[in-house]
Write a protein that holds these residues in place. Structure first.
Motif, mmCIF file in Angstrom:
data_model
loop_
_atom_site.group_PDB
_atom_site.id
_atom_site.type_symbol
_atom_site.label_atom_id
_atom_site.label_comp_id
_atom_site.label_asym_id
_atom_site.label_seq_id
_atom_site.Cartn_x
_atom_site.Cartn_y
_atom_site.Cartn_z
ATOM 1 N N GLY A 51 -0.302 36.782 -1.337
ATOM 2 C CA GLY A 51 -0.532 36.336 -2.708
ATOM 3 C C GLY A 51 0.833 36.152 -3.363
ATOM 4 N N ASP A 52 1.248 34.918 -3.538
ATOM 5 C CA ASP A 52 2.587 34.680 -4.084
ATOM 6 C C ASP A 52 2.639 35.157 -5.534
ATOM 7 N N GLY A 53 3.550 36.067 -5.818
ATOM 8 C CA GLY A 53 3.695 36.582 -7.183
ATOM 9 C C GLY A 53 2.676 37.636 -7.563
ATOM 10 N N ILE A 270 -0.680 31.911 -7.848
ATOM 11 C CA ILE A 270 -0.618 33.066 -8.763
ATOM 12 C C ILE A 270 0.791 33.085 -9.362
ATOM 13 N N ASP A 271 1.757 32.819 -8.494
ATOM 14 C CA ASP A 271 3.173 32.745 -8.891
ATOM 15 C C ASP A 271 3.415 31.663 -9.941
ATOM 16 N N TRP A 272 2.868 30.488 -9.689
ATOM 17 C CA TRP A 272 3.128 29.372 -10.610
ATOM 18 C C TRP A 272 2.561 29.672 -11.994
ATOM 19 N N CYS A 274 2.175 32.584 -13.331
ATOM 20 C CA CYS A 274 2.972 33.623 -13.995
ATOM 21 C C CYS A 274 4.335 33.089 -14.427
ATOM 22 N N HIS A 275 4.898 32.123 -13.697
ATOM 23 C CA HIS A 275 6.115 31.452 -14.174
ATOM 24 C C HIS A 275 5.844 30.779 -15.518
ATOM 25 N N LYS A 276 4.610 30.297 -15.673
ATOM 26 C CA LYS A 276 4.235 29.635 -16.933
ATOM 27 C C LYS A 276 3.743 30.633 -17.976
ATOM 28 N N ASP A 313 4.859 38.480 -1.861
ATOM 29 C CA ASP A 313 6.297 38.344 -1.631
ATOM 30 C C ASP A 313 7.107 39.044 -2.720
ATOM 31 N N HIS A 314 6.543 39.054 -3.941
ATOM 32 C CA HIS A 314 7.187 39.670 -5.106
ATOM 33 C C HIS A 314 6.196 39.571 -6.251
ATOM 34 N N GLU A 315 6.494 40.245 -7.348
ATOM 35 C CA GLU A 315 5.709 40.079 -8.571
ATOM 36 C C GLU A 315 6.381 38.980 -9.392
ATOM 37 N N THR A 316 5.593 38.269 -10.182
ATOM 38 C CA THR A 316 6.156 37.230 -11.058
ATOM 39 C C THR A 316 5.724 37.467 -12.500
ATOM 40 N N GLY A 317 6.674 37.385 -13.398
ATOM 41 C CA GLY A 317 6.360 37.369 -14.828
ATOM 42 C C GLY A 317 6.439 38.715 -15.540
ATOM 43 N N GLN A 338 10.419 34.694 -14.796
ATOM 44 C CA GLN A 338 10.963 34.744 -13.435
ATOM 45 C C GLN A 338 10.257 35.806 -12.596
ATOM 46 N N HIS A 339 10.752 35.997 -11.384
ATOM 47 C CA HIS A 339 10.248 37.061 -10.518
ATOM 48 C C HIS A 339 10.805 38.405 -10.986
ATOM 49 N N THR A 340 10.159 39.481 -10.574
ATOM 50 C CA THR A 340 10.673 40.819 -10.891
ATOM 51 C C THR A 340 10.897 41.612 -9.596
HETATM 52 ZN ZN LIG Z 1 8.037 31.991 -7.973
#
Ligand SMILES: [Zn+2]
Length: 384
Positions: A51-53, A270-272, A274-276, A313-317, A338-340
């Motif tokens: 799950g990206d982010g 999920i990442d995209w 959270c970037h937004k 891969d990482h958490e985002t937002g 950004q990522h955390t």
């Molecule tokens: Zn990202």
């Protein structure tokens, strides 16, 4: 409820294999990691779901928004991973996916290369070399950082055109994702990789011809379906193929090799979201990914020889569920676009699942999968 209880009993019974002794090895990041030597049943198939982010808040928000329930709850083993990249505390998807794929910490932007920009053999390539079937599925373009890191070796994630030809070097059995343009249209070298895949024996399909649901790949040849010219839509805008892809992947890949298979499936957006800093978008993507997880888990429970690992891969937002929220009305906040660096969870089910409890480096995901497949240890020496 009764079905859930039966499933839980099945899950409990499946993790009764013994763990005896322990072995130490260096993961090349100045840590000595102790991994219990698994002497029970080994998995024939491994499915890695990313799950990206997807941090704990993304999972929690999905859970609360879905009547306090996710398929993720059915996993008996949970762990946490440290996500840092080489020399950077905060990773990107390329460095993190390369850690999962190859077992090395590398720089942000790397795709299947170590910190010296040298190609590293991925778990997917190793599976292919050992006669296992392989698959990559994503709700992004298939050339995007996470899926690309399992098959391609380029110094820069932005080089999508450079990534695409790697899909013909290691013959995947199953490819589902966006990025059609990098295979046939708008390639600056005018090479038609799509046609080359067809010539190589693939059953090819794409969204301009038919929806994924109209294909019933028999398993007698590899199958590729492109979901978009570039990046696929969000779930909110009508994308629906990820759970479908998850449902067809297990039975299909099982037919492709008697030796087993390796599959990586990514919930990319999920990442995209959270970037937004878009909470509702993040929740929709989380629930779509969880539906894919449910389909995979159903296959794994019936199969009995499949290890399923879910991680991020990482958490985002820096996402938060804020004061004033109720289960049915969440107030979502973000602390960054950004990522955390927060640790992210790992969930495991099936033979070898117990290897994945505890706190460890993201590179350990690779070493554990390699050991459980029984593949020879590959060098992650950064000088090579
Ligand atoms: Zn990202």
């Amino acid at each position: 409820m009764k079905r859930n209880r039966i499933l839980l009993i099945c899950l409990f019974l499946s993790i009764t294999a013994s763990i005896i002794g322990s072995a130490a090895y260096s993961d090349k990041t100045n840590h000595t990691v102790f991994v219990p030597q698994y002497q029970g049943k080994q998995p024939k198939n491994i499915i890695l779901l990313i799950g990206d982010g997807m941090g704990l808040t993304q999972i929690s928000a999905g859970l609360y928004s879905n009547n306090n329930h996710l398929n993720l709850e059915q996993f008996p083993i949970t762990g946490l991973i440290k996500t840092n990249a080489h020399k950077r505390l905060i990773t990107d998807s390329g460095a993190a996916a390369t850690s999962f794929a190859c077992g090395c910490k590398t720089y942000n932007g790397a795709i299947g290369v170590n910190k010296n920009k040298k190609p590293c053999l991925s778990i997917l390539e190793q599976a292919s070399q050992n006669g296992l079937a392989t698959g990559l599925i994503a709700s992004s373009s298939i050339t995007h950082a996470t899926p690309a890191s399992f098959i391609a070796h380029v110094p820069d994630r932005a080089d999508m055109e450079g990534i695409a030809p790697f899909f013909l070097q290691t013959k995947l059995d199953l490819l589902i994702g966006g990025g059609l343009n990098y295979f046939r249209k708008r390639r600056s070298d005018a090479i038609n990789l799509y046609q080359q895949m067809q010539d190589a024996g693939y059953q090819m399909g794409n969204y301009t011809e038919n929806k994924l649901s109209s294909y019933k790949p028999a398993g007698d040849r590899p199958f590729a379906w492109f979901s978009a010219d570039e990046e696929p839509e969000s779930v909110g805008n009508g994308r629906d193929y990820l759970p479908l892809a998850a449902e067809l992947a297990g039975p299909f890949l099982k037919k492709r090799s008697p030796k087993g298979f390796f599959l990586m499936l990514e919930g990319s957006q999920i990442d995209w979201a959270c970037h937004k800093n878009n909470g509702p978008y993040a929740i929709q993507e989380m629930l779509d990914f969880d539906a894919a997880i449910g389909a995979i888990l159903k296959f794994a429970v019936a199969d009995g020889e499949t290890l399923v690992i879910v991680t991020a891969d990482h958490e985002t937002g820096g996402m938060a569920i804020k004061q004033g929220s109720e289960m049915d009305s969440l107030i979502i906040g973000f602390s960054t676009e950004q990522h955390t660096a927060t640790m992210v969870p790992v969930f495991a089910y099936g033979p070898g699942a117990e290897q994945f409890s505890g706190i460890y480096e993201n590179t350990e995901i690779f070493f554990k999968m390699q050991a459980l497949f029984g593949f020879p240890t590959t060098s992650t020496d950064p000088k090579k």
